[in-house]
Design a protein around this motif. Structure first.
Motif, PDB file in Angstrom:
ATOM      1  N   GLY A  84       0.803  -1.221   0.000  1.00 29.30           N
ATOM      2  CA  GLY A  84       0.000   0.000   0.000  1.00 29.30           C
ATOM      3  C   GLY A  84       0.831   1.264   0.000  1.00 29.30           C
ATOM      4  N   SER A  99      -6.733  -7.284   4.247  1.00 29.91           N
ATOM      5  CA  SER A  99      -8.101  -6.975   4.697  1.00 29.91           C
ATOM      6  C   SER A  99      -8.635  -5.673   4.132  1.00 29.91           C
ATOM      7  CB  SER A  99      -8.144  -6.884   6.222  1.00 29.91           C
ATOM      8  OG  SER A  99      -7.530  -8.004   6.807  1.00 29.91           O
ATOM      9  N   TYR A 135      -8.759  -5.869  10.974  1.00 35.39           N
ATOM     10  CA  TYR A 135      -8.150  -5.156   9.844  1.00 35.39           C
ATOM     11  C   TYR A 135      -6.856  -4.477  10.274  1.00 35.39           C
ATOM     12  CZ  TYR A 135      -7.785  -1.140   6.552  1.00 35.39           C
ATOM     13  OH  TYR A 135      -7.365  -0.187   5.663  1.00 35.39           O
TER      14      TYR A 135
END
Ligand SMILES: Cc1cc2nc3c(=O)[nH]c(=O)nc-3n(C[C@H](O)[C@H](O)[C@H](O)COP(=O)(O)O)c2cc1C
Ligand code: SF4
Ligand code: FES
Lengths: 180, 435
Positions: free
Chosen positions: B59, B87, B171
Motif C-alpha cells: 500500500g 483486509s 483489519y
C-alpha cells in the motif's frame, strides 16, 4: 443467564490439542507469542473458549488472565460463548454491496425469520455481517467456517440453507484447495 | 509485448496443480534460491533488489531494498514477517498468490530472509482465510521436507524456520506494528513510530514486514536481474503489479500488468468494460482507503504511483473497485464508514471518536434526518482526524469520506432535500439502517 451460557462446557483438552499447544510453545520464540495459535487450538476443539480454557492458557503460556481476555475480546473471530451450529457470515463491505450483498442478506433474513446479527431460537443458524472477506471480485460472498461461498445470489443462498437443513454442507468455491 | 510476457507473478494463476512443489520446481522454481545460497552474499541480494527499484506492494510503496538496508549491520536476531493480512476492502491479490502459487512466495521469503539474515519468518494470514492457511501450511511442510527450510538449507549452512500464523479478524493487524504486536500475543494495536520495526520490532529486535506480492516478486528479480525488471513499468514505478478488480465489469479478478498502463486501456482491453446494462460512474483505484475518482478523471490516469498521486489518489494495494452508475454514493460511503468505525483499534481519540461520528452522521443522512450543515460537519470531523494519530487508519477513513463528498456532493444534497431519484437506493432501502 443467557441460553448460550447454560450450554457452556468445561475445557478438557484432548491429547491432540495438548500436543498441538506444546508444539506451538516449542516453535514460537516466547511462550506468550504462542497465545493466538493456542486460542485457535482450543477454538478448533470446542468452537469457543470457555473460562476453563483461559485458565489452561494462563498455565501453559505464563500470561495473565487479563491478557488472555484482552486478546479474546480484541479479535472478532475469537468467541467466548457457544455459537449457533451454522454461522453464516455474509460480507457487507463495498464490493459485495455493489454486487448485491443486501439482496442476499434480505433473503437469508426472510428465510430464517431473524435479522442480521441474530441467531434462530433453535440455535441452528446465525447470520452475521462480515467485513471484506477477500473475495471482492467474486462477490457477493459468504463464509461458513472454513468454507467460502462466492458469486452468491438470493436463490443460491436459499439453496445453501436448504442443504444445511438436510445436514449437507455443499462444496464451496474454495474447497478445491482443501482437497488436493 | 503480449499479455503472457507480463506474467512475472501470475504464471500459475488458475492452474490446478500450480501450488505443488513438483510443478513449481519443474518450471524453474527455487532456482533463484539455489543461486543465492551457492555464493551470493546477503549484501549483493539486497543490492539487486534495491537496483530493481521494487516498491512495497502492501500500500505505501516504500522501496523494498531500501527498507532491508535499515536493519543494523551484524544484528544477531532478525525477524521477517510476510504480511498476508489482506483486509483492505477491494483487495484480494495476495490470496491468489498464496492460493495458486504458494511456493513462489515461500521462495521469495527465504531469499528475503537471507538478505537480512533473519532466522525466523512468519507468514501472517488473516483469520478469515482459514482455507488458505491450511494450503500454505501444506506448502511450507513440503518445503521443509525438501530441505528448502529448516537447518542448513540446501547444504549452505543457512538456517531458517517458517511459521504460518493465523490472524483472528482485525483489519488493523495489517498495519505493520499492529501485526507485530499481534504475534507477540497482544491486541493488534499499532505502536508509535519511530522506532521503525527494521530497527526495533518483534521482541524489540530488528524486523522486516513485507507484503506477499513484494516478496513474491523477488525470485524473478534474482533470476532475471534488476535491469530486466526495470524494463517493465515506468522510471519510478518499475515492474508489474497485480490489480484485484471488483465491481460489475466483464472480467473481474486479479490481473497482472506493467505499471504505467493507461487506465483507459486496462478498463477496455483487460476488464472488458462494464457488464451489459451498467455504466461506469467512478473508480477506487487502490483499495477502499484511497480517494475515489469519477469516471472522467480515471480515464486520464495511468496506473502507477506518480500518475495516481497527481490525480489526487493513490495506487495503494491495487484493489480496484469499479462503481457503476446504478450505485448510490452515499450508500457506499456509509458502508465504508461503518467499516472504519468498526475497525478502529480505539487507541487514539481522533480516530476512535472521529470514525464513530463520521459513521453516525452518514447514517443520519441516509435515515432521512440529515441537514445541509451535516456536510460541513463531516468535513470538520475529517479535519480533526487526518495526520493526528498513531497509525494511518484515521487517514484511511478520511480520504474516501472527503473525496466522496467533494466529487459527489450533489448526491448528498439530493438525499437531504429528498430529491434523490427513486430506485437509486434499491440495493439497500433507506430507513433500513441496522448497520
Ligand atoms: C490500517 C492499515 C492496514 C494495512 N493492511 C495491510 C495489509 O493487509 N497487507 C499489507 O501488506 N500491508 C498492509 N498495510 C501496510 C503495512 O503497514 C506495511 O506498510 C506493509 O505491509 C509493508 O510491506 P511492503 O513494504 O512490502 O508494502 C496496512 C497499513 C495500514 C495503516
Ligand atoms: S489511528 Fe485508529 S487504528 Fe490507528 S492506532 Fe490510532 S486508534 Fe488505532
Ligand atoms: S467486499 Fe466482500 S469480499 Fe471484499
Amino acid at each position: 443467564m443467557s441460553k448460550t451460557q447454560d450450554m457452556k462446557q468445561e475445557f478438557k483438552p484432548s491429547p491432540e490439542t495438548l500436543s498441538r499447544v506444546d508444539k506451538l510453545v516449542e516453535a514460537y520464540p516466547t511462550r506468550a507469542s504462542a497465545l493466538m495459535p493456542s486460542i485457535w487450538a482450543i477454538t478448533d476443539e470446542m468452537g469457543y473458549v470457555p473460562d476453563t480454557g483461559v485458565d489452561f492458557l494462563v498455565e501453559k503460556l505464563g500470561v495473565t488472565k487479563a491478557r488472555v481476555y484482552e486478546v479474546l475480546s480484541f479479535y472478532t473471530m475469537y468467541r467466548t460463548e457457544p455459537q449457533a451450529e451454522h454461522v453464516l457470515q455474509v460480507c457487507h463491505n463495498i464490493s459485495c454491496h455493489i454486487m448485491g450483498a443486501r439482496n442476499v442478506i434480505a433473503q437469508l433474513e426472510k428465510k430464517l425469520g431473524v435479522r442480521l446479527g441474530e441467531a434462530t431460537p433453535d440455535g441452528k443458524f446465525a447470520i452475521e455481517g462480515a467485513e471484506c472477506l477477500g473475495a471482492c471480485g467474486h462477490g457477493p460472498c459468504l463464509q461458513l467456517g472454513k468454507h467460502l461461498y462466492e458469486y452468491l445470489t438470493p436463490e443460491k443462498a436459499e439453496d445453501l440453507l436448504d442443504n444445511l437443513r438436510k445436514g449437507v454442507v455443499p462444496r464451496a468455491d474454495t474447497d478445491r484447495e482443501l482437497e488436493d | 509485448m503480449s499479455r503472457n510476457d507480463y506474467r512475472i507473478l501470475s504464471e500459475r494463476f488458475g492452474r490446478k496443480d500450480g501450488h505443488k512443489l513438483s510443478v513449481y520446481e519443474s518450471e524453474g522454481g527455487y532456482k533463484a534460491l539455489r543461486m543465492v545460497l551457492s555464493g551470493m552474499p546477503p549484501a549483493e541480494v539486497r543490492e539487486v533488489v534495491k537496483d530493481s527499484a521494487l516498491r512495497g506492494r502492501g500500500g505505501a510503496g516504500f522501496p523494498t531494498g531500501v527498507k532491508w538496508g535499515f536493519v543494523p549491520e551484524g544484528a544477531e536476531e532478525v525477524y521477517f514477517f510476510v504480511n498476508a493480512d489482506e483486509s483492505e476492502p477491494g483487495t484480494f491479490k495476495d490470496r491468489y498468490l498464496l492460493d495458486y502459487d504458494p511456493h513462489q512466495t515461500i521462495e521469495g521469503t527465504i531469499i528475503s530472509c537471507f538478505a537480512v539474515q533473519a532466522k525466523l519468518a512468519f507468514i501472517y494470514i488473516r483469520g478469515e482465510f482459514g482455507w488458505l492457511v491450511d494450503r500454505v501450511q501444506k506448502a511450507v511442510d513440503e518445503a521443509y521436507a525438501a530441505g528448502l527450510l529448516g537447518k542448513n538449507i540446501l547444504g549452505s549452512g543457512y538456517d531458517l524456520e517458517m511459521i504460518v500464523h493465523k490472524g483472528a479478524g482485525a483489519y488493523i493487524c495489517g498495519e505493520e506494528t499492529g501485526l507485530i504486536n499481534s504475534v507477540e500475543g497482544r491486541k493488534g494495536q499499532p505502536s508509535l513510530k519511530p522506532p521503525f520495526p527494521a530497527v526495533s520490532g518483534f521482541l524489540k529486535k530488528p524486523t522486516i514486514v513485507n507484503n506477499v506480492e513484494s516478496v513474491a516478486s523477488v525470485p524473478w528479480i534474482i533470476n532475471n536481474g534488476a535491469e530486466a525488471y526495470k524494463a517493465f513499468g515506468t522510471e519510478k514505478s518499475t515492474g508489474t503489479k497485480l490489480f484485484s478488480v471488483s465491481g460489475p465489469v466483464k472480467n473481474p479478478g486479479v490481473h497482472e500488468i506493467p505499471l504505467g498502463m493507461p487506465f483507459r486501456e486496462f478498463f477496455h482491453d483487460w476488464l472488458g468494460g462494464m457488464v451489459e446494462g451498467e455504466e461506469l460512474k467512478a473508480v477506487i483505484v487502490g483499495g477502499s482507503s484511497v480517494p475515489v475518482l469519477p469516471a472522467a478523471e480515471a480515464m486520464n490516469i495511468t496506473l502507477d504511483y506518480e500518475s495516481t498521486a497527481q490525480a489526487g489518489t493513490m495506487l495503494g494495494s491495487g484493489g480496484m473497485i469499479v462503481i457503476p452508475q446504478s450505485s448510490d454514493m452515499v450508500e457506499l460511503i456509509q458502508v465504508l464508514m461503518h467499516f472504519y468505525f468498526d475497525e478502529s483499534c480505539g487507541q487514539c481519540t481522533p480516530c476512535r471518536e472521529g470514525t464513530s461520528w463520521l459513521h453516525k452522521i452518514v447514517k443520519r443522512l441516509r435515515g432521512g434526518k440529515g441537514t445541509i450543515e451535516d456536510l460541513d460537519l463531516l468535513e470538520h470531523v475529517c479535519n480533526g482526524m487526518a495526520g493526528l494519530t498513531i497509525c494511518p487508519l484515521a487517514d484511511a477513513a478520511v480520504m474516501p469520506m472527503l473525496s466522496f463528498l467533494e466529487k459527489f456532493r450533489p448526491e448528498f444534497e439530493a438525499l437531504i432535500q429528498e430529491t434523490a431519484p427513486v430506485g437509486m437506493n434499491s440495493r439497500w432501502p433507506r430507513g433500513e439502517q441496522e448497520k
